[in-house]
Motif scaffolding. Structure first.
Motif, PDB file in Angstrom:
ATOM      1  N   LEU A 299       0.845  -1.186   0.000  1.00 46.25           N
ATOM      2  CA  LEU A 299       0.000   0.000   0.000  1.00 46.25           C
ATOM      3  C   LEU A 299       0.883   1.239   0.000  1.00 46.25           C
ATOM      4  CD1 LEU A 299      -3.008   1.074   0.409  1.00 46.25           C
ATOM      5  CD2 LEU A 299      -2.451   1.149   2.861  1.00 46.25           C
ATOM      6  N   ILE A 300       0.436   2.284  -0.702  1.00 41.95           N
ATOM      7  CA  ILE A 300       1.094   3.589  -0.662  1.00 41.95           C
ATOM      8  C   ILE A 300       0.238   4.531   0.170  1.00 41.95           C
ATOM      9  CG2 ILE A 300       1.786   5.607  -2.012  1.00 41.95           C
ATOM     10  CD1 ILE A 300       2.341   3.692  -4.352  1.00 41.95           C
ATOM     11  N   HIS A 301       0.866   5.215   1.102  1.00 40.83           N
ATOM     12  CA  HIS A 301       0.189   6.219   1.920  1.00 40.83           C
ATOM     13  C   HIS A 301       0.692   7.595   1.487  1.00 40.83           C
ATOM     14  CE1 HIS A 301      -0.519   8.037   6.216  1.00 40.83           C
ATOM     15  NE2 HIS A 301      -1.264   8.602   5.290  1.00 40.83           N
ATOM     16  N   LEU A 302      -0.142   8.339   0.787  1.00 40.12           N
ATOM     17  CA  LEU A 302       0.222   9.699   0.386  1.00 40.12           C
ATOM     18  C   LEU A 302      -0.032  10.633   1.562  1.00 40.12           C
ATOM     19  CD1 LEU A 302      -1.100   9.790  -3.293  1.00 40.12           C
ATOM     20  CD2 LEU A 302       1.205   9.298  -2.457  1.00 40.12           C
ATOM     21  N   LEU A 303       1.005  11.336   2.001  1.00 41.35           N
ATOM     22  CA  LEU A 303       0.997  12.031   3.277  1.00 41.35           C
ATOM     23  C   LEU A 303       0.492  13.463   3.214  1.00 41.35           C
ATOM     24  CD1 LEU A 303       4.562  10.865   4.359  1.00 41.35           C
ATOM     25  CD2 LEU A 303       2.392   9.893   5.141  1.00 41.35           C
ATOM     26  N   ASP A 304       0.148  13.953   2.052  1.00 42.53           N
ATOM     27  CA  ASP A 304      -0.212  15.352   1.876  1.00 42.53           C
ATOM     28  C   ASP A 304      -1.372  15.777   2.768  1.00 42.53           C
ATOM     29  OD1 ASP A 304       0.791  13.937  -0.452  1.00 42.53           O
ATOM     30  OD2 ASP A 304       0.767  15.854  -1.482  1.00 42.53           O
ATOM     31  N   ASN A 305      -1.363  17.047   3.179  1.00 45.63           N
ATOM     32  CA  ASN A 305      -2.541  17.621   3.820  1.00 45.63           C
ATOM     33  C   ASN A 305      -3.734  17.552   2.870  1.00 45.63           C
ATOM     34  OD1 ASN A 305      -1.583  18.519   6.432  1.00 45.63           O
ATOM     35  ND2 ASN A 305      -0.331  19.981   5.327  1.00 45.63           N
ATOM     36  N   ALA A 306      -3.464  17.733   1.598  1.00 44.57           N
ATOM     37  CA  ALA A 306      -4.474  17.551   0.549  1.00 44.57           C
ATOM     38  C   ALA A 306      -3.732  17.340  -0.763  1.00 44.57           C
ATOM     39  CB  ALA A 306      -5.399  18.759   0.448  1.00 44.57           C
ATOM     40  N   ILE A 307      -3.974  16.200  -1.404  1.00 46.02           N
ATOM     41  CA  ILE A 307      -3.335  15.915  -2.688  1.00 46.02           C
ATOM     42  C   ILE A 307      -3.909  16.878  -3.726  1.00 46.02           C
ATOM     43  CG2 ILE A 307      -2.790  14.139  -4.390  1.00 46.02           C
ATOM     44  CD1 ILE A 307      -3.669  12.070  -2.237  1.00 46.02           C
ATOM     45  N   SER A 308      -3.064  17.553  -4.470  1.00 40.00           N
ATOM     46  CA  SER A 308      -3.521  18.558  -5.422  1.00 40.00           C
ATOM     47  C   SER A 308      -4.251  17.908  -6.598  1.00 40.00           C
ATOM     48  CB  SER A 308      -2.340  19.372  -5.942  1.00 40.00           C
ATOM     49  OG  SER A 308      -1.572  18.591  -6.849  1.00 40.00           O
ATOM     50  N   PRO A 309      -5.173  18.638  -7.242  1.00 39.26           N
ATOM     51  CA  PRO A 309      -5.850  18.095  -8.432  1.00 39.26           C
ATOM     52  C   PRO A 309      -4.881  17.706  -9.537  1.00 39.26           C
ATOM     53  CG  PRO A 309      -7.043  20.001  -7.599  1.00 39.26           C
ATOM     54  CD  PRO A 309      -5.767  19.914  -6.818  1.00 39.26           C
ATOM     55  N   SER A 310      -3.819  18.483  -9.723  1.00 47.32           N
ATOM     56  CA  SER A 310      -2.869  18.151 -10.793  1.00 47.32           C
ATOM     57  C   SER A 310      -2.155  16.833 -10.508  1.00 47.32           C
ATOM     58  CB  SER A 310      -1.841  19.280 -10.957  1.00 47.32           C
ATOM     59  OG  SER A 310      -1.129  19.507  -9.758  1.00 47.32           O
ATOM     60  N   THR A 311      -1.866  16.572  -9.227  1.00 47.18           N
ATOM     61  CA  THR A 311      -1.234  15.303  -8.873  1.00 47.18           C
ATOM     62  C   THR A 311      -2.210  14.142  -9.023  1.00 47.18           C
ATOM     63  OG1 THR A 311       0.320  16.384  -7.364  1.00 47.18           O
ATOM     64  CG2 THR A 311      -0.069  14.037  -7.030  1.00 47.18           C
ATOM     65  N   LEU A 312      -3.465  14.357  -8.637  1.00 46.80           N
ATOM     66  CA  LEU A 312      -4.470  13.310  -8.832  1.00 46.80           C
ATOM     67  C   LEU A 312      -4.603  12.949 -10.304  1.00 46.80           C
ATOM     68  CD1 LEU A 312      -7.278  14.457  -6.356  1.00 46.80           C
ATOM     69  CD2 LEU A 312      -5.794  12.456  -6.122  1.00 46.80           C
ATOM     70  N   ARG A 313      -4.603  13.956 -11.164  1.00 46.12           N
ATOM     71  CA  ARG A 313      -4.686  13.675 -12.606  1.00 46.12           C
ATOM     72  C   ARG A 313      -3.471  12.883 -13.075  1.00 46.12           C
ATOM     73  NH1 ARG A 313      -6.201  19.244 -12.710  1.00 46.12           N
ATOM     74  NH2 ARG A 313      -8.447  19.548 -13.041  1.00 46.12           N
ATOM     75  N   ALA A 314      -2.287  13.294 -12.588  1.00 45.11           N
ATOM     76  CA  ALA A 314      -1.060  12.615 -13.007  1.00 45.11           C
ATOM     77  C   ALA A 314      -1.064  11.149 -12.576  1.00 45.11           C
ATOM     78  CB  ALA A 314       0.159  13.340 -12.434  1.00 45.11           C
ATOM     79  N   ILE A 315      -1.512  10.884 -11.348  1.00 36.96           N
ATOM     80  CA  ILE A 315      -1.554   9.502 -10.863  1.00 36.96           C
ATOM     81  C   ILE A 315      -2.569   8.687 -11.656  1.00 36.96           C
ATOM     82  CG2 ILE A 315      -2.139   8.052  -8.886  1.00 36.96           C
ATOM     83  CD1 ILE A 315      -0.988  10.208  -7.071  1.00 36.96           C
ATOM     84  N   SER A 316      -3.698   9.315 -12.010  1.00 38.66           N
ATOM     85  CA  SER A 316      -4.703   8.586 -12.796  1.00 38.66           C
ATOM     86  C   SER A 316      -4.184   8.229 -14.181  1.00 38.66           C
ATOM     87  CB  SER A 316      -5.983   9.414 -12.916  1.00 38.66           C
ATOM     88  OG  SER A 316      -5.800  10.537 -13.764  1.00 38.66           O
ATOM     89  N   GLU A 317      -3.249   9.041 -14.701  1.00 41.12           N
ATOM     90  CA  GLU A 317      -2.681   8.796 -16.028  1.00 41.12           C
ATOM     91  C   GLU A 317      -1.467   7.879 -15.979  1.00 41.12           C
ATOM     92  OE1 GLU A 317      -1.901  12.747 -17.293  1.00 41.12           O
ATOM     93  OE2 GLU A 317      -4.020  13.285 -17.523  1.00 41.12           O
ATOM     94  N   GLN A 318      -0.740   7.916 -14.857  1.00 39.68           N
ATOM     95  CA  GLN A 318       0.439   7.059 -14.702  1.00 39.68           C
ATOM     96  C   GLN A 318       0.378   6.393 -13.322  1.00 39.68           C
ATOM     97  OE1 GLN A 318       4.274   8.989 -15.055  1.00 39.68           O
ATOM     98  NE2 GLN A 318       5.250   7.094 -15.719  1.00 39.68           N
ATOM     99  N   PRO A 319      -0.407   5.340 -13.177  1.00 38.05           N
ATOM    100  CA  PRO A 319      -0.611   4.696 -11.872  1.00 38.05           C
ATOM    101  C   PRO A 319       0.680   4.114 -11.316  1.00 38.05           C
ATOM    102  CG  PRO A 319      -2.283   3.994 -13.456  1.00 38.05           C
ATOM    103  CD  PRO A 319      -1.226   4.720 -14.231  1.00 38.05           C
ATOM    104  N   PRO A 320       0.788   4.065  -9.995  1.00 39.26           N
ATOM    105  CA  PRO A 320       2.008   3.526  -9.380  1.00 39.26           C
ATOM    106  C   PRO A 320       2.090   2.011  -9.405  1.00 39.26           C
ATOM    107  CG  PRO A 320       0.457   4.201  -7.688  1.00 39.26           C
ATOM    108  CD  PRO A 320      -0.127   4.632  -9.005  1.00 39.26           C
TER     109      PRO A 320
END
Length: 500
Positions: A299-320
């Motif tokens: 599992l990956i735990h993203l630690l951000d106070n709030a993951i930015s929309p641009s990062t969410l888009r990037a992860i959706s396009e290039q999944p880990p």
């Protein structure tokens, strides 16, 4: 340099600060050793404690190793009763261990009945009387072992109140037995101390340097490197093999520090004036792909106070390539059902949402930037695509009365199918908050290191009444009670992504 994470925090994943700091120092040719003394200290306590002969304690000690193994198997999380029994029995061993040291010790907390982490005098006393600390037999031997290497500087990552007394006990030992070492103290709790306008250093005889915020640049400067540190991904090589209480290795990663919204009233990000810094989304996704290959996380735990929309888009396009979860803001992006589907396909198994209130006027007064109609749509979308939601509610803000709290109850009941887990909290006013100028305030706790202030609620909605309301009304709603029963005991959101 030696960097340490002291007891006591939840022992389910490695401390990210150590992985980030050691990687940054290594990238600039500074030798660095790191040690998660929290998980090691827990193993020491569990392995050295004996207990009374009552039925529960006898069972807890007899099956201790089996219960630890239970939390390290994924199938255990699909049987809530088995999981809960293992957690309770391990916790029982810690409770018993703490009794003779006047501690309330658990898997999630370290509370000394005689000393407070909010009082600098008590922290200095913990340093002076380090031999009385429950972890002393462990940390005295371990520190001497670690210092067989030539470390001139020793850093402590102090992020939580539950770590403070043990951190200072370890510092006291070092000052007594290794007085030539330079002691550096940083982390989230230290950042909060330093942001207080009334801060006056009470630890001059114990700590040489304090570090606020992300510590990479400060540590490099202390070690003589003046150039600005470039982005360096964290390294978990030295932490990968620790036996955490989780069904595999959990990879913590931060795509940002601070908060990109940073407008909410009463938020520590505002009162502490923490700057926002984002890792480029393409860099973050590349880091995650690389780290998953080297650590094989469950599992990956993203630690951000709030993951930015641009990062969410990037992860959706290039999944880990592995399941992940983290905190997000309720916004238009998640109101798009097709995007939520792509997010689920990228491996997203749970999102944490700071809803705070089910009353629009309360949200507006907090400057949350959240629209309840949009929030309802987001919850429905996440439920539809199979992403769990961990919803945080906050009671007792200055604009809330029981009437508004009842609207929150109604909102949760109406949308209960879209809420997987709930966290209920009572509002604390951070020291340094701008709102404190408009409220009658007093000290929340006795102690010169208090991080909150008490206030007279303008609508008479005090903490005692809020607790009574939560216990006798809110939690007794059948739909809400059903959600609350699903929350993993003690580990809460850290284990929730594994639940079925």
């Amino acid at each position: 340099m030696l960097i340490l994470h002291a007891p006591h925090t939840k022992p389910c994943e490695p401390p990210a600060a150590l992985a980030y700091l050691s990687a940054a120092l290594a990238a600039h040719d500074h030798a660095c050793t790191i040690c998660d003394m929290n998980i090691e200290g827990l193993q020491y306590i569990l392995g050295s404690t004996t207990g009374p002969s009552d039925t529960w304690s006898t069972r807890a000690f007899k099956h201790l190793n089996n219960n630890i193994a239970t939390l390290q198997r994924l199938d255990s999380y699909h049987n809530f009763d088995r999981y809960g029994r293992a957690v309770a029995d391990i916790n029982r061993v810690l409770e018993i261990a703490g009794l003779s040291f006047n501690l309330q010790l658990s898997l999630a907390n370290y509370q000394d009945n005689g000393r407070s982490p909010l009082n600098s005098c008590d922290l200095r006393q913990a340093a002076a009387e380090y031999r009385a600390n429950i972890f002393f037999p462990y940390f005295s031997h371990r520190l001497d072992e670690l210092l067989q290497q030539e470390h001139t500087h020793i850093g402590f990552s102090l992020s939580y109140l539950s770590q403070a007394l043990c951190t200072f006990a370890m510092i006291g030992y070092l000052r007594a037995h290794h007085p030539e070492k330079v002691i550096i103290l940083g982390g989230g709790l230290v950042t909060t101390w330093l942001s207080n306008p009334e801060w006056r250093n009470p630890f001059g005889m114990l700590v040489h340097h304090f570090v606020a915020g992300p510590g990479e640049g400060s540590l490099l400067r202390l070690l003589g490197t003046t150039q600005k540190p470039d982005h360096v991904p964290p390294s978990y090589a030295a932490l990968r093999d620790n036996r955490y209480l989780a069904p595999g290795f959990i990879l913590p990663y931060a795509t940002s520090s601070g908060c990109f919204w940073k407008k909410c009233n009463f938020c520590p990000e505002n009162s502490e004036n923490n700057p926002y810094h984002q890792v480029l989304p393409t860099t973050a996704t590349a880091d995650l792909l690389s780290l998953t290959k080297t650590t094989s996380p469950v599992l990956i735990h993203l630690l951000d106070n709030a993951i930015s929309p641009s990062t969410l888009r990037a992860i959706s396009e290039q999944p880990p390539g592995v399941s992940w979860y983290g905190f997000v803001r309720i916004d238009t992006l998640l109101a798009d059902l097709d995007f939520c589907r792509r997010l689920r396909a990228s491996g997203c198994v749970m999102l944490k949402l700071g809803l705070e209130s089910g009353d629009q006027n309360v949200l507006n007064s907090m400057n949350k930037g959240t629209d309840l109609r949009q929030a309802a749509k987001v919850l429905a979308n996440l439920h539809t695509v199979g992403i769990a939601s961990y919803v945080y509610l906050l009671f007792g803000t200055p604009s809330e009365s029981r009437r508004e709290a009842e609207r929150t109850r109604s909102f949760v009941e109406e949308h209960h199918q879209g809420i997987s887990f709930l966290n209920l909290a009572i509002f604390n006013l951070p020291i340094g908050s701008d709102a404190a100028a408009f409220l009658p305030v007093t000290d929340f706790y006795t102690g010169d290191l208090s991080i909150y202030q008490s206030f007279t609620h303008p609508l008479g909605w005090n903490r005692t009444e809020i607790r009574r309301y939560l216990d006798t009304v809110f939690k007794r709603s059948p739909k809400i009670a059903e959600i609350l029963r699903k929350d993993p005991p003690i580990f809460t959101s850290n284990h929730a992504p594994f639940m079925k």
